[in-house]
Design a protein around this motif. Structure first.
Motif, PDB file in Angstrom:
ATOM      1  N   CYS A  23       5.020  -4.698   1.056  1.00  0.00           N
ATOM      2  CA  CYS A  23       3.833  -3.846   1.062  1.00  0.00           C
ATOM      3  C   CYS A  23       3.362  -3.705  -0.382  1.00  0.00           C
ATOM      4  O   CYS A  23       4.048  -4.123  -1.315  1.00  0.00           O
ATOM      5  CB  CYS A  23       4.109  -2.484   1.690  1.00  0.00           C
ATOM      6  SG  CYS A  23       5.149  -1.401   0.719  1.00  0.00           S
ATOM      7  N   LEU A  25       0.998  -0.938  -3.154  1.00  0.00           N
ATOM      8  CA  LEU A  25       0.338   0.347  -3.350  1.00  0.00           C
ATOM      9  C   LEU A  25      -0.045   0.502  -4.807  1.00  0.00           C
ATOM     10  O   LEU A  25       0.407  -0.249  -5.669  1.00  0.00           O
ATOM     11  CB  LEU A  25       1.201   1.514  -2.868  1.00  0.00           C
ATOM     12  CG  LEU A  25       2.564   1.757  -3.507  1.00  0.00           C
ATOM     13  CD1 LEU A  25       2.461   2.496  -4.815  1.00  0.00           C
ATOM     14  CD2 LEU A  25       3.404   2.570  -2.549  1.00  0.00           C
ATOM     15  N   ARG A  31      -1.255  -1.667  -9.739  1.00  0.00           N
ATOM     16  CA  ARG A  31      -0.961  -2.029  -8.349  1.00  0.00           C
ATOM     17  C   ARG A  31       0.424  -2.669  -8.333  1.00  0.00           C
ATOM     18  O   ARG A  31       0.781  -3.431  -9.231  1.00  0.00           O
ATOM     19  CB  ARG A  31      -2.009  -3.017  -7.836  1.00  0.00           C
ATOM     20  CG  ARG A  31      -1.906  -3.301  -6.387  1.00  0.00           C
ATOM     21  CD  ARG A  31      -3.151  -2.780  -5.656  1.00  0.00           C
ATOM     22  NE  ARG A  31      -2.994  -2.978  -4.230  1.00  0.00           N
ATOM     23  CZ  ARG A  31      -2.834  -1.984  -3.380  1.00  0.00           C
ATOM     24  NH1 ARG A  31      -2.835  -0.751  -3.788  1.00  0.00           N
ATOM     25  NH2 ARG A  31      -2.688  -2.222  -2.096  1.00  0.00           N
TER      26      ARG A  31
END
Length: 135
Positions: A23, A25, A31
């Motif tokens: 994932c 974020l 980032r």
């Protein structure tokens, strides 16, 4: 160094959860990609390993979102208020807060200028010196 125990505990806790293998974020202006099987938190787009501090914060946030139902509200909280935050608070203070105090203790407006310029921060009223840094 100094976050090995927090990192290991966080990775173990994530492994025991129904969590996607990959994932990404944002944290402040950066980032990150989280790779569960490889136990890696990578800074994007360079794909260099994230700092231990950023990795612990990101992993604890993911655990909180997945396991405890945290939802970002836009409210600021202390690192001590995060789950497990008290475990690594002294290291965080020593490695993140103390250097800022040593550098900007006599010139808090200098820190504000840097945050406003380099991090697109916005001066906030209501405190001696406060800058909100966007994500």
């Amino acid at each position: 160094m100094g976050y090995e125990i927090s990192l290991d505990l966080s990775w173990r806790e994530l492994e025991g959860m129904d969590f996607p293998p990959y994932c990404s974020l944002s944290l402040i202006r950066d980032r990150y990609e989280i790779r569960l099987a490889e136990r890696e938190v990578l800074l994007l787009p360079s794909r260099l390993p994230a700092s231990e501090v950023a990795s612990v914060l990101i992993l604890r946030y993911l655990i909180g979102r997945s396991k405890r139902g945290y939802n970002p509200l836009g409210d600021w909280i202390s690192i001590k208020e995060t789950t497990g935050g008290r475990l690594f608070c002294s290291n965080f203070t020593r490695q993140a807060i103390r250097p800022l105090v040593e550098r900007f203790g006599q010139d808090p407006d200098g820190l504000a200028r840097i945050l406003q310029g380099g991090f697109a921060g916005r001066r906030v009223e209501g405190a001696d010196v406060a800058v909100e840094v966007g994500t």
